[in-house]
Motif scaffolding. Sequence first.
Motif, short mmCIF file in Angstrom:
data_model
loop_
_atom_site.label_atom_id
_atom_site.label_comp_id
_atom_site.label_asym_id
_atom_site.label_seq_id
_atom_site.Cartn_x
_atom_site.Cartn_y
_atom_site.Cartn_z
N ASP A 1 -16.31 10.91 -8.50
CA ASP A 1 -17.29 11.30 -7.48
C ASP A 1 -16.79 12.52 -6.69
OD1 ASP A 1 -15.23 10.06 -6.19
OD2 ASP A 1 -16.48 8.77 -4.93
N PHE A 2 -15.75 13.22 -7.23
CA PHE A 2 -15.22 14.46 -6.66
C PHE A 2 -14.67 14.29 -5.24
CE2 PHE A 2 -18.54 15.49 -9.73
CZ PHE A 2 -17.82 16.28 -10.63
N ARG A 3 -14.01 13.15 -5.06
CA ARG A 3 -13.35 12.87 -3.79
C ARG A 3 -11.85 12.71 -4.04
NH1 ARG A 3 -16.91 10.92 0.29
NH2 ARG A 3 -15.32 9.55 1.21
N LEU A 4 -11.07 12.89 -2.97
CA LEU A 4 -9.62 12.75 -3.03
C LEU A 4 -9.23 11.32 -2.66
CD1 LEU A 4 -6.84 14.27 -3.31
CD2 LEU A 4 -6.93 14.55 -0.81
N TRP A 5 -8.39 10.71 -3.50
CA TRP A 5 -7.85 9.39 -3.23
C TRP A 5 -6.32 9.46 -3.31
CZ3 TRP A 5 -10.48 4.57 -2.54
CH2 TRP A 5 -11.87 4.66 -2.58
N VAL A 6 -5.66 8.51 -2.63
CA VAL A 6 -4.21 8.42 -2.72
C VAL A 6 -3.81 6.98 -3.03
CG1 VAL A 6 -3.94 8.11 -0.21
CG2 VAL A 6 -1.99 8.90 -1.59
N ASN A 7 -2.92 6.84 -4.01
CA ASN A 7 -2.33 5.56 -4.35
C ASN A 7 -0.91 5.58 -3.78
OD1 ASN A 7 -0.83 3.98 -7.11
ND2 ASN A 7 -2.35 2.96 -5.83
N TRP A 8 -0.62 4.69 -2.84
CA TRP A 8 0.64 4.80 -2.10
C TRP A 8 1.31 3.44 -1.92
CZ3 TRP A 8 0.92 2.85 3.11
CH2 TRP A 8 -0.30 2.37 3.60
N TRP A 9 2.64 3.50 -1.81
CA TRP A 9 3.47 2.31 -1.67
C TRP A 9 3.85 2.15 -0.21
CZ3 TRP A 9 4.90 -1.89 -4.19
CH2 TRP A 9 6.10 -2.55 -3.86
N ASP A 10 3.58 0.97 0.37
CA ASP A 10 3.85 0.76 1.80
C ASP A 10 5.19 0.10 2.06
OD1 ASP A 10 3.51 -1.92 1.16
OD2 ASP A 10 1.60 -2.14 2.22
N GLY A 11 5.96 -0.12 1.01
CA GLY A 11 7.26 -0.78 1.13
C GLY A 11 7.26 -2.16 0.51
N SER A 12 6.05 -2.72 0.29
CA SER A 12 5.96 -4.04 -0.32
C SER A 12 4.85 -4.13 -1.37
CB SER A 12 5.73 -5.12 0.75
OG SER A 12 4.52 -4.85 1.45
N LYS A 13 3.84 -3.26 -1.27
CA LYS A 13 2.75 -3.31 -2.26
C LYS A 13 2.09 -1.94 -2.36
CE LYS A 13 -0.94 -4.74 0.95
NZ LYS A 13 -0.18 -4.37 2.15
N TRP A 14 1.33 -1.76 -3.47
CA TRP A 14 0.57 -0.53 -3.70
C TRP A 14 -0.81 -0.64 -3.07
CZ3 TRP A 14 2.50 3.90 -5.57
CH2 TRP A 14 3.71 3.85 -6.29
N ASN A 15 -1.32 0.50 -2.57
CA ASN A 15 -2.63 0.55 -1.91
C ASN A 15 -3.40 1.78 -2.41
OD1 ASN A 15 -2.04 -1.44 0.59
ND2 ASN A 15 -0.27 -0.12 0.26
N TRP A 16 -4.73 1.68 -2.40
CA TRP A 16 -5.61 2.82 -2.63
C TRP A 16 -6.28 3.19 -1.31
CZ3 TRP A 16 -5.96 6.06 -6.57
CH2 TRP A 16 -5.52 5.66 -7.85
N SER A 17 -6.27 4.49 -0.97
CA SER A 17 -6.96 4.97 0.24
C SER A 17 -7.88 6.13 -0.12
CB SER A 17 -5.97 5.41 1.31
OG SER A 17 -5.21 4.31 1.77
N ASP A 18 -9.10 6.09 0.42
CA ASP A 18 -10.08 7.14 0.19
C ASP A 18 -9.87 8.24 1.22
OD1 ASP A 18 -12.25 8.74 -0.29
OD2 ASP A 18 -13.76 7.19 0.12
N GLN A 19 -9.41 9.41 0.76
CA GLN A 19 -9.21 10.55 1.65
C GLN A 19 -10.49 11.35 1.84
OE1 GLN A 19 -6.26 9.01 2.33
NE2 GLN A 19 -5.50 11.06 2.85
N GLY A 20 -11.50 11.03 1.04
CA GLY A 20 -12.79 11.69 1.18
C GLY A 20 -12.80 13.09 0.61
#
Length: 673
Positions: A450-469
């Motif tokens: 959908d031509f948006r920026l996302w980040v897959n990141w490690w918080d120290g205990s688990k992986w997360n997906w965040s929509d940067q828009g």
Amino acid sequence: MHGVLVETEPTAECHADGGVFLTADGQAGVVSVVAVKEGHGHNVSQRRRPPRPDSVCDGFAATSSAANAAAAHAWYPVHTSPPALPPCHAARRPTTAARARAEAKERNRRALLDAAFPVASRDGHRARLDEIAERAGLTTGAVYSPFGSKNGLVIALVADSPRPHYEEIEQAVPAGPDLGSRLATSIRSQEDHLVALFTGRPHNEATVTPHQAQRLTTALPLIGEVHAGRQRAGSVGEVVRAVRDGLHGGARTRLAYPRNQVNPLSRYSLYEFAQLRSVASLLAQARPARAGCGPGRNAMASWKWNNQESPTATIGVRATMGAVTMKDDAQAAQRPYVFVRGYDSRLHVNWWDGKAWHWSDQGTPAGRTVIERVGAVTVQDGPNAQQRPYAFVITDDSHLHVNWWDGSKWNWNDQGAPSGRLVREGVGVVSVQDSPSAKQRPYVFVLTDDFRLWVNWWDGSKWNWSDQGAPPNHTISRPLGVTTVKDDPNAFTRPYAFVITEDSRVWVNWWDGSKWNWSDQGAPSGQPVKKGVGAVSVQNDPNAQQRPYAFVQGYDSKLYVNWWDGSKWNWSDQGAPGGRLILDSVGVVTMKDDPNAFTRPYVFVLGDDSKLYVNWWDGSKWNWAAQGTPPGRVIERPGETLTMQDNPSAAQRPYAFVITDDSDLYVNWWSLA
């Protein structure tokens, strides 16, 4: 002229003079013997073992295979008779086991000689024992039984190379009373030719005058003094200084022999020819490093090309997937890891173990194939911990996957995709730290369908997906690159992700310490942005704030940079290599001349002539330098860039990897040796 320049010291057991050769085109060539030193070099392991010719008793070989003779470039020695050979061991009736051991020893000896020839031909006195052993398919310990040392190996190599041609030479150049005068005439002719050859050559932004050319040629017989034992074996530096004197008007070096009296079998006649072969090497050593050629001020340093080859003889390199350097501990040397996608759609890595390069098949995630790169990064669990590589890729199901090292083995993890979305393209990978002593945490930026920026990141205990828009009222069309910024050495790291929008402008998504922001960086004046080249952060000194630099290619095929000066953003036109257009980009790195120095960007690009170029900052101005191409090859696809550091106090050294027309991986790297 043709020949081999190697270094050794004469031993009590045997001594080999340099060999003098006439090539098929009638030119003079030589194998000259000079001191072997363990230089620091970059070694490329070879999987293809050279042919092993027939062998004879220990010490010297009497015959050679046709392949080995061809490898000798059709050289013909000008000896009237071969040097005396040491006697073979007295004939004994060996047992079967003893005979088998002797045959194995001779096979190893032959393999080492065959492997040493191309290495010594290419590297001269910097030929490394570990590479020779690797080419032969043996360990370095195998050298000591037949040869005693690397010096012994080199002496045997020098003696071995010309032997297949002795009979031909005796017929072609019969001994006679006039041979000495003929050799003297030939030497004078070659010296006159060298004077003419070097006159007018560019040197130090000027040209070599006839007087300087004569001094240069006259200085070279000092080699004879060094090799004849009249000076210390370590006096090769005196030769270099003599050549510098020749170029810069120093005292004229006197010849060590009467020019009209040359004994054809004397050491001096051999080294007279040795001077002719050595001139190119010595001139290169005497010439100071080009300002545009590298990070250091070592006159012996230079850019080099090396063939990293491909994962196997049948699987070529289709694309690179990311590159990192890793350290086994805080004081260790950095070791490069270059991840590639092979034509088998599997992930492979070309990596350096500290002594040799290797290829390893990393495979694929279960049931999937590797489609596209996202990038690679190293992760460190503490300041003194081992760095661990992570390579992120996109697979055929449009998921993000990571191949990562846990400290003992490699693993594949499916990172998935944002809910309801597909991963379309990678922007880049960075690792962040909440403090200098905290664990590093990967952040992986991607573009979705959908031509948006996302980040897959490690918080120290688990992986997360965040929509940067996406930037307000825009869609993201192309990636540019990612970097991190620290406001001071004790601050946390802040990610910056640069992208290009549908209107060909640059935007950045960045973390200010409490929230994410979008900023419009615009475009160079009057020039829309075509594609990204890469992003890095620079630092004026180790205690200064880091400042982002984002490099792009305009639609005019020129290089531009959007950079932060500490108070505002600026656009600068970097131009293009003289007379060329930029076809594609390889990558961007920063390097430091020492741990307390400022960082200097190096931007590697491909020109429209399929050659590699670098735009680099020397501390006061930007420069363009032509890196060329690997010998006999054409650069077909861009690759990766990284910097290497041999120890925590050493200068960083840039490495630029590219893919050539034969689907091999090559590296253009800065060597301090």
